[in-house]
Design a protein around this motif. Structure first.
Motif, short mmCIF file in Angstrom:
data_model
loop_
_atom_site.label_atom_id
_atom_site.label_comp_id
_atom_site.label_asym_id
_atom_site.label_seq_id
_atom_site.Cartn_x
_atom_site.Cartn_y
_atom_site.Cartn_z
N VAL A 1 0.85 -1.20 0.00
CA VAL A 1 0.00 0.00 0.00
C VAL A 1 0.88 1.24 0.00
O VAL A 1 1.68 1.45 0.91
CB VAL A 1 -0.93 0.01 1.23
N VAL A 2 0.72 2.07 -1.03
CA VAL A 2 1.48 3.31 -1.14
C VAL A 2 0.63 4.45 -0.60
O VAL A 2 -0.56 4.57 -0.93
CB VAL A 2 1.87 3.61 -2.60
N CYS A 3 1.23 5.28 0.25
CA CYS A 3 0.46 6.34 0.91
C CYS A 3 1.21 7.67 0.86
O CYS A 3 2.38 7.73 0.53
CB CYS A 3 0.15 5.96 2.35
N ARG A 4 0.49 8.71 1.20
CA ARG A 4 1.08 10.05 1.27
C ARG A 4 1.85 10.21 2.58
O ARG A 4 1.68 9.45 3.54
CB ARG A 4 -0.01 11.12 1.19
N ALA A 5 2.68 11.25 2.62
CA ALA A 5 3.46 11.52 3.82
C ALA A 5 2.73 12.41 4.81
O ALA A 5 2.94 12.30 6.02
CB ALA A 5 4.78 12.19 3.43
N GLY A 6 1.85 13.29 4.32
CA GLY A 6 1.33 14.37 5.15
C GLY A 6 -0.03 14.15 5.77
O GLY A 6 -0.53 13.02 5.88
N LEU A 7 -0.63 15.26 6.16
CA LEU A 7 -1.91 15.26 6.87
C LEU A 7 -2.99 14.55 6.06
O LEU A 7 -3.12 14.78 4.86
CB LEU A 7 -2.32 16.71 7.14
N GLY A 8 -3.75 13.69 6.72
CA GLY A 8 -4.81 12.94 6.07
C GLY A 8 -4.43 11.51 5.74
O GLY A 8 -5.30 10.66 5.51
N THR A 9 -3.14 11.23 5.74
CA THR A 9 -2.70 9.90 5.31
C THR A 9 -3.06 8.82 6.32
O THR A 9 -3.27 7.66 5.94
CB THR A 9 -1.17 9.89 5.06
N LEU A 10 -3.17 9.16 7.60
CA LEU A 10 -3.50 8.14 8.60
C LEU A 10 -4.89 7.56 8.35
O LEU A 10 -5.09 6.35 8.40
CB LEU A 10 -3.42 8.72 10.02
N SER B 1 12.18 18.47 3.17
CA SER B 1 12.04 19.20 4.43
C SER B 1 10.70 18.87 5.06
O SER B 1 9.72 19.63 4.93
CB SER B 1 12.15 20.72 4.18
N PRO B 2 10.58 17.71 5.70
CA PRO B 2 9.29 17.29 6.26
C PRO B 2 8.83 18.19 7.39
O PRO B 2 9.63 18.68 8.18
CB PRO B 2 9.58 15.88 6.77
N GLY B 3 7.52 18.41 7.44
CA GLY B 3 6.93 19.19 8.51
C GLY B 3 6.56 18.32 9.69
O GLY B 3 6.88 17.12 9.73
N LEU B 4 5.86 18.90 10.65
CA LEU B 4 5.48 18.18 11.87
C LEU B 4 4.62 16.96 11.55
O LEU B 4 4.86 15.87 12.08
CB LEU B 4 4.74 19.12 12.82
N ALA B 5 3.62 17.14 10.69
CA ALA B 5 2.73 16.02 10.36
C ALA B 5 3.51 14.87 9.74
O ALA B 5 3.32 13.70 10.10
CB ALA B 5 1.61 16.47 9.42
N GLU B 6 4.38 15.19 8.79
CA GLU B 6 5.16 14.15 8.13
C GLU B 6 6.06 13.41 9.12
O GLU B 6 6.14 12.17 9.10
CB GLU B 6 6.02 14.75 7.01
N ARG B 7 6.71 14.14 9.99
CA ARG B 7 7.61 13.50 10.97
C ARG B 7 6.82 12.61 11.92
O ARG B 7 7.27 11.49 12.25
CB ARG B 7 8.39 14.57 11.74
N CYS B 8 5.66 13.06 12.35
CA CYS B 8 4.84 12.24 13.25
C CYS B 8 4.30 11.00 12.54
O CYS B 8 4.19 9.93 13.14
CB CYS B 8 3.67 13.07 13.79
#
Length: 239
Positions: free
Chosen positions: A155-164, A192-199
């Motif tokens: 499963v390929v997913c996005r890095a950011g907000l909404g991906t969970l 340069s990942p943001g907070l959402a991506e790092r979490c």
């Protein structure tokens, strides 16, 4: 026994093609006879005046051509449609009959005798309709399982907000059908990942109960093939 891997996404544009190419390159680096199949490709050939095309639209490069360039493997595309829409919608607009999912499964099983690994890239997400009867990539997985081919699903997913949410829904749908995903791949990891991506690096495997196999750098699809293939072998080294 031939390994059949279905590559799906949590949405469209999440990096399935680059992930498929990376998986293929990693398999080739291990010496596996590898091929990539795209059962249905949409959004190709929709130039000015083409069915479903916007004014001034420029045809995109087919996914299989990108995979072939990056990974250097054998590729197969079975149906190509012009409109950049879900396959059944594009086919309806163009008055094209799509092959049934059972036919896709039979073709894959026939190919299996000549390959160690077959990678199958879906269109969009897991439940996107790939034929005129509403058959999906999940149905393809069922057909292969019924034939004792035992496919695995990445499963390929996005890095950011909404991906969970999107990843959890996709994994839950697979499990409800009796398939345990092989793992998640972040298809485009920002420089340069943001907070959402790092979490999400911690939260994606935690909330889905599915291992995160790797994160592919954003823009990797534009790399020189030699660089891409060397990197791909390391991205999936532990698999």
């Amino acid at each position: 026994m031939t390994r059949i891997v279905l590559v799906t996404g949590t949405d469209t544009g999440v990096g399935k093609t680059v992930t498929t190419a990376a998986l293929a390159a990693a398999e080739l680096a291990r010496g596996a006879r590898t091929a990539v199949v795209k059962p249905v490709q949409t959004g190709i050939g929709a130039g000015p005046g083409g069915p479903g095309a916007a004014a001034g639209a420029v045809p995109e490069t087919p996914d299989v051509e990108e995979v072939a360039r990056l990974a250097g493997c054998s590729v197969h595309e079975w149906t190509r449609l012009a409109a950049p829409l879900a396959p059944d919608t594009a086919a309806r607009l163009e008055r094209v009959a799509l092959p049934p999912i059972a036919q896709h499964a039979a073709r894959l099983l026939a190919m299996a005798t000549d390959h160690d690994t077959l990678l199958v890239e879906g269109a969009g997400g897991l439940l996107v309709r790939l034929d005129d009867a509403g058959g999906t990539l999940l149905d393809l997985a069922r057909h292969l399982r019924d034939a004792e081919a035992e496919p695995s699903v990445v499963v390929v997913c996005r890095a950011g907000l909404g991906t969970l949410n999107h990843a959890t829904l996709t994994v839950a749908t697979l499990r409800a059908a009796g398939f345990e995903p092989a793992g998640l791949v972040i298809g485009a990891w920002p420089a340069s990942p943001g907070l959402a991506e790092r979490c999400n690096l911690e939260d994606l495997p935690r909330v889905t109960g599915t291992p995160l196999l790797t994160r592919i750098p954003e823009g990797a699809g534009a790399w020189d093939p030699d660089r891409f293939r060397t990197a791909a072998a390391s991205w999936f080294a532990a698999r």
